[in-house]
Enzyme design. Sequence first.
Site, PDB file in Angstrom:
ATOM      1  CG  ASP A  63     -27.783 -25.269 -54.599  1.00  0.00           C
ATOM      2  OD1 ASP A  63     -28.592 -26.062 -54.009  1.00  0.00           O
ATOM      3  OD2 ASP A  63     -26.775 -25.267 -55.023  1.00  0.00           O
ATOM      4  CD  GLN A  83     -29.146 -23.009 -59.212  1.00  0.00           C
ATOM      5  OE1 GLN A  83     -28.979 -24.280 -59.967  1.00  0.00           O
ATOM      6  NE2 GLN A  83     -28.988 -22.056 -59.603  1.00  0.00           N
ATOM      7  CD1 TRP A 108     -32.273 -30.041 -59.034  1.00  0.00           C
ATOM      8  CD2 TRP A 108     -31.945 -30.779 -61.097  1.00  0.00           C
ATOM      9  NE1 TRP A 108     -31.150 -29.401 -59.667  1.00  0.00           N
ATOM     10  CE2 TRP A 108     -31.016 -30.102 -60.799  1.00  0.00           C
ATOM     11  CE3 TRP A 108     -32.137 -31.316 -62.400  1.00  0.00           C
ATOM     12  CZ2 TRP A 108     -29.726 -29.984 -61.693  1.00  0.00           C
ATOM     13  CZ3 TRP A 108     -31.195 -31.249 -63.456  1.00  0.00           C
ATOM     14  CH2 TRP A 108     -29.991 -30.490 -63.011  1.00  0.00           C
ATOM     15  NE  ARG A 139     -21.198 -28.920 -57.590  1.00  0.00           N
ATOM     16  CZ  ARG A 139     -20.743 -30.066 -57.828  1.00  0.00           C
ATOM     17  NH1 ARG A 139     -19.914 -30.349 -58.902  1.00  0.00           N
ATOM     18  NH2 ARG A 139     -21.024 -30.903 -56.946  1.00  0.00           N
ATOM     19  CG  ASP A 140     -21.583 -24.252 -56.391  1.00  0.00           C
ATOM     20  OD1 ASP A 140     -22.288 -23.930 -57.586  1.00  0.00           O
ATOM     21  OD2 ASP A 140     -21.613 -25.221 -55.751  1.00  0.00           O
ATOM     22  CD  GLU A 175     -22.560 -29.521 -54.042  1.00  0.00           C
ATOM     23  OE1 GLU A 175     -22.687 -29.022 -55.106  1.00  0.00           O
ATOM     24  OE2 GLU A 175     -23.127 -30.484 -53.391  1.00  0.00           O
TER      25      GLU A 175
END
Length: 622
Positions: free
Chosen positions: A109, A125, A133, A232-233, A287
């Site tokens: 992201d 990210q 990941w 989140r976020d 999100e």
Amino acid sequence: MKTIEPFSDVENAPNSTPLLNHPEPSRAAVRKQSFVRVLSSITLVSLFFVLAFVLIVLNQQDSTNTVANSAPPGATVPEKSSVKHSQSDRLRWERTAYHFQPAKNFIYDPNGPLFHMGWYHLFYQYNPYAPIWGNMSWGHAVSKDMIHWFELPVAMVPTEWYDIEGVLSGSTTALPNGQIFALYTGNAKDFSQLQCKAVPLNASDPLLVDWVKYEDNPILYIPPGIGPKDYRDPSTVWTGPDGKHRMIMGTKQNGTGMVHVYHTTDFINYVLLDEPLHSVPNTDMWECVDFYPVSTINDSALDIAAYGSDIKHVIKESWEGHGMDLYSIGTYDAYKDKWTPDNPELDVGIGLRVDYGRLFASKSLYDPLKKRRVTWGYVGESDSPDQDINRGWATIYNVGRTVVLDRKTGTHLLHWPVEEIESLRSNVREFNEIELVPGSIIPLDIGMATQLDIVATFKVDPEALMAKSDINSEYGCTTSSGATQRGSLGPFGIVVLADLALSELTPLYFYIAKNTDGGLVTHFCTDKLRSSLDYDGERVVYGGTVPVLDGEELTMRLLVDHSVVEGFAQGGRTVITSRVYPTNAIYEEAKIFLFNNATGASVKASLKIWQMGSASIQAYPF
């Protein structure tokens, strides 16, 4: 979904139509064709020598006009290439030339884009250790033009109990007094999601290299009724017309996606309001929520704090469960902290998509320098993780896109490549009014075809549009058989990253469907069913409908950059981003074609095609 077998018999192209599914001929027909081919071969040999002489003469004449009538240069398919590329050659070719990606490893992201002291900052990210990941950190890069980038040291890594499993997505805020801070989601040891704060060590540093986590993190814990992994976020903090400072964050409750609103007086302590900004049942987790104003009277972008009568507000949400970014346009009441969609049928999570391909988790920046809003998302690989490891890198970002309200429709946003990308253009070739009869495919001789910017206009025979034709109101890009599925008014468009044999090809095209009431619906599609003969396991057709208003011509713009193709229809009303991994159609063997696979309409195509240079992406020279 029906998978189309590669069609490789193009010995007689362009008269053959390799995008079609041809029925099997009878044995009698085969014997007749064999006899005809013998006679035809004798005739073709004679014609060959005559045509060769004519071409020699024509090539000596002035070549300022790229196209004469409907026969562009290169309309005759050359000998098939016998070049075989090694896997290492293919993996090197797949790295993009003008899309942002770090030198190595995995990105995800985009986070906290920021304009500070003349530099565009892009946080993201990032796994500093591998092309998969994991070890989620905040990578950091800066640019003067959003095209050429300097990589900086990683801004934040997981070090504390509250983010030891990942420094996840978030946003940055620049206050009027010069203070800058980041809010981000920390993944704790048990993978619960906690909200945290960080500040640059020196806010007067134009590069903002060093960041420090707030000593009293986390600043927000999970509210009651919210799952530990559904929180989140956090967004940028902004000040409303009432003087209150706000921050929003996506979540879900019992399958209902929603946006929470927080107020703060000190940018450390945040109070959750009783009611969400907006919620939609059965849309699951929201999100990477983005929330911003758009002008209804001009194309100038607005800072997030803008508020007034000539403004609409956009909510954009993402969710890994469906891998889509969806948006909705509506009205924001800042005094009640409530947002209402203009059209409930196009509400958040059930309406329009930012991109109908692989772009995901987009994040926007208000650019005060040029008064525009620019958005990036990550474009994931569609091949196997093994190939990511072999390459040493994985995922890229789209070319930055401006975002404005489409004031003609009032229902759509327009996403369009930032103007700076045009600085990489060179060696334009123009093709005017190329006639594409039903069932035709025409190669375009442009030289290298792996880094391109293509702008094309298509005019459909108006009589064909008015004529009675098949009713196919159920047509959809994603449920179709791709460019091989023929209708009276489509498909027609451009084939990119194809080899001469058309054993690999990626068509981007329009398909006009007729409703039972006689109305027309235009679809914009990308067909990946035959993009690769090898390891790309994604055999899909991307796309969606695109509004075409009275008097408008059909237009598309394509950005081709090795393993990524971005397609923009009707000025960016519908956008498709796809990853493509051909094995034959690479380097000099990559070609492009025009095609019309409609059964009942001729089409005239006009194009401008630029070769594209490479962006500079390198470590900052401290």
